[in-house]
Design a protein around this motif. Structure first.
Motif, mmCIF file in Angstrom:
data_model
loop_
_atom_site.group_PDB
_atom_site.id
_atom_site.type_symbol
_atom_site.label_atom_id
_atom_site.label_comp_id
_atom_site.label_asym_id
_atom_site.label_seq_id
_atom_site.Cartn_x
_atom_site.Cartn_y
_atom_site.Cartn_z
ATOM 1 N N THR A 10 -38.800 -17.822 46.964
ATOM 2 C CA THR A 10 -40.413 -17.864 46.294
ATOM 3 C C THR A 10 -40.525 -19.012 45.494
ATOM 4 O O THR A 10 -41.866 -19.285 45.274
ATOM 5 N N GLU A 39 -39.877 -18.982 42.233
ATOM 6 C CA GLU A 39 -40.253 -18.381 41.102
ATOM 7 C C GLU A 39 -39.013 -18.806 40.176
ATOM 8 O O GLU A 39 -37.915 -18.923 40.669
ATOM 9 N N GLU A 84 -46.068 -17.489 40.054
ATOM 10 C CA GLU A 84 -45.963 -17.067 41.320
ATOM 11 C C GLU A 84 -46.693 -17.558 42.199
ATOM 12 O O GLU A 84 -47.720 -16.718 42.667
ATOM 13 N N LYS A 135 -46.789 -16.618 46.369
ATOM 14 C CA LYS A 135 -47.127 -15.161 46.623
ATOM 15 C C LYS A 135 -48.912 -14.862 46.227
ATOM 16 O O LYS A 135 -49.144 -14.355 46.972
#
Length: 474
Positions: A166, A168, A366, A369
């Motif tokens: 991701t 992150e 994020e 996302k």
């Protein structure tokens, strides 16, 4: 094109390749590439003080075998073991080459914190790509010791502690001066905040056969192929006419700046639609524009509309057949009804947070996302601006652009981008391609403009033709 794959994709490709190779071949390929990269990073091998931080995974094995190669070439290599399950073959190879290995404070192996404090480089072999975010206390202490004493860290595959799939970074993690990765780049190499933690990324080819990537980063050749270059039969109408609904009596500069961005793109004509006083300011700066309603091939809407925002009119244009770039104040007109597949939205993190009703900090933490979430929810292509720009299409395709300079964080830069992307839409590109080409050229122009220091939005717009010339001549 540079591509980033998921952990699952990489694991499957590694398993397929290992089934056809002698045992250990893949690790040896990785270790060889890692050792060369570390030597190049240091600028020497003989006499270099190299400390390996070793966890229990295979990337610890990569680091140990790389350390053995460096030790055979005269480096002083020390492996700090952070687990009881370090790779046995790698440990044996390192010790046979003259390296030392043991836990911090191991009197028998003479390993102490001074080894880390005085190292020329620390190699992060703590956690592999399958690890969860965060570092265990003993690993975190070793990493922080290196950071406090200014010792650069080279990460093996990915910086330990980041979320690989991701980008992150919800937990403490390594901040690398260089990341050496194998087979393909991973999503965390492209997406901030993890991309920043990676530093420069060096890719070692180990022979993986990989499926289509989850995330792509278009390079100069890809952008050149997409750019709508006019041909011998072109006229101003076939090159595209862009309608600009930007600026207001409150923010007339936004209209001037967005127009400059549009004229720096491939469009044949710009039609300004807005207050007469603002149209006069735009014509004064850009006498080639026309003003008033008329046929266009695309719209750029929103920059600097302020209190003159006309949401019903904007929604009417969103539902029309012409593609639209929606920026800044115009984003307030976006809703999650209707077909918006020909719409490109260009929010920064705060604007995307308002669209999704979340905190800005959540979007910044994020990014991938939330860009994907907005693309799916509103059925638009989302260009999320930032140090690494994320462009997410509603069908799930994602591209990243990371060539911009930090100097680009300046007032009006987003207006330039909106105008440029509108120009590319009018030139016939899809929202995904317009966002990809626009973000790349916006970053390239900012780099050219910043050669002598701080820049303004108008200097970025002025550099767009030169950036395009460099792109097309290569």
């Amino acid at each position: 094109m540079r591509s980033a794959h998921t952990v699952e994709q990489v694991r499957a490709a590694e398993a397929e390749l290992m089934a056809r190779l002698p045992e250990g071949t893949l690790m040896q390929r990785a270790a060889t590439g890692l050792a060369v990269a570390i030597s190049n990073f240091l600028g020497r091998t003989y006499g270099a003080r190299v400390v390996l931080l070793i966890g229990s995974g295979d990337n610890g094995g990569d680091a140990l075998y790389a350390g053995a190669r460096l030790a055979r070439r005269g480096a002083q290599v020390t492996a700090v073991l952070l687990s009881d399950k370090a790779h046995e073959g790698g440990l044996e190879a390192l010790r046979a080459a003259g390296g030392r290995a043991g836990a911090l404070g191991d009197v028998g192996a003479a390993i102490s914190p001074d080894d880390i404090r005085t190292a020329d480089v620390v190699v992060d072999g703590i956690v592999g790509i399958g690890g969860r975010p965060g570092l265990r206390p003993e690993a975190l202490a070793a990493v922080q010791l290196a950071e406090r004493h200014g010792v650069p860290i080279v990460a093996v595959d990915t910086p330990s502690g980041v979320d690989v799939d991701t980008g992150e970074t919800p937990e403490p993690h390594v901040n690398a001066a260089l990341t050496v990765t194998f087979g393909t780049q991973k999503i965390c190499h492209f997406i901030d905040p993890a991309a920043t933690a990676c530093g420069p990324v060096h890719l070692v080819d180990i022979g993986l056969a990989l499926p289509p990537a989850e995330v792509d980063s278009l390079q100069a050749g890809d952008i050149r192929h997409l750019y709508p270059v006019p041909h011998g039969e072109s006229d101003k109408y076939s090159r595209g006419v862009l309608g600009l609904m930007v600026g207001s009596t409150q923010y007339p500069g936004a209209a001037v700046i967005a127009t400059a961005g549009a004229l720096g793109g491939p469009v044949g004509m710009v039609r300004y639609v807005g207050p007469d006083a603002v149209a006069d300011a735009v014509r004064a700066a850009h006498p080639e524009i026309v003003s008033g309603n008329g046929r266009v091939q695309a719209w750029a809407i929103g920059s600097g509309l302020g209190d003159e925002l006309d949401i019903p009119r904007i929604r009417e244009l969103l539902d029309a057949e012409e593609p639209v770039v929606l920026d800044a104040d115009g984003l307030k007109a976006l809703d999650d009804t209707g077909d918006h597949v020909d719409v490109l939205v260009t929010p920064h993190a705060g604007e995307l947070a308002r669209l999704l009703d979340v905190d800005r900090a959540t979007v910044e933490a994020e990014r991938l996302k939330h860009a994907r979430l907005a693309a799916e929810r509103f059925d638009v292509t989302v260009l999320l601006k930032g140090a690494t720009t994320v462009i997410a299409a509603p069908d799930g395709e994602v591209r990243v652009s990371g060539n911009a300079t930090p100097w680009l964080a300046t007032a009006g830069a987003g207006d330039v981008l909106a105008g440029l992307c509108g120009s590319l839409l009018a030139g016939g590109l899809s929202p995904l391609d317009a966002g990809s080409v626009g973000a790349y050229l916006h970053g390239a122009a900012a780099n050219l403009a910043s050669f002598s220091g701080p820049i303004t939005a108008m200097s970025v717009a002025a550099a767009l033709p030169e950036a395009t010339r460099y792109l097309l001549r290569d």
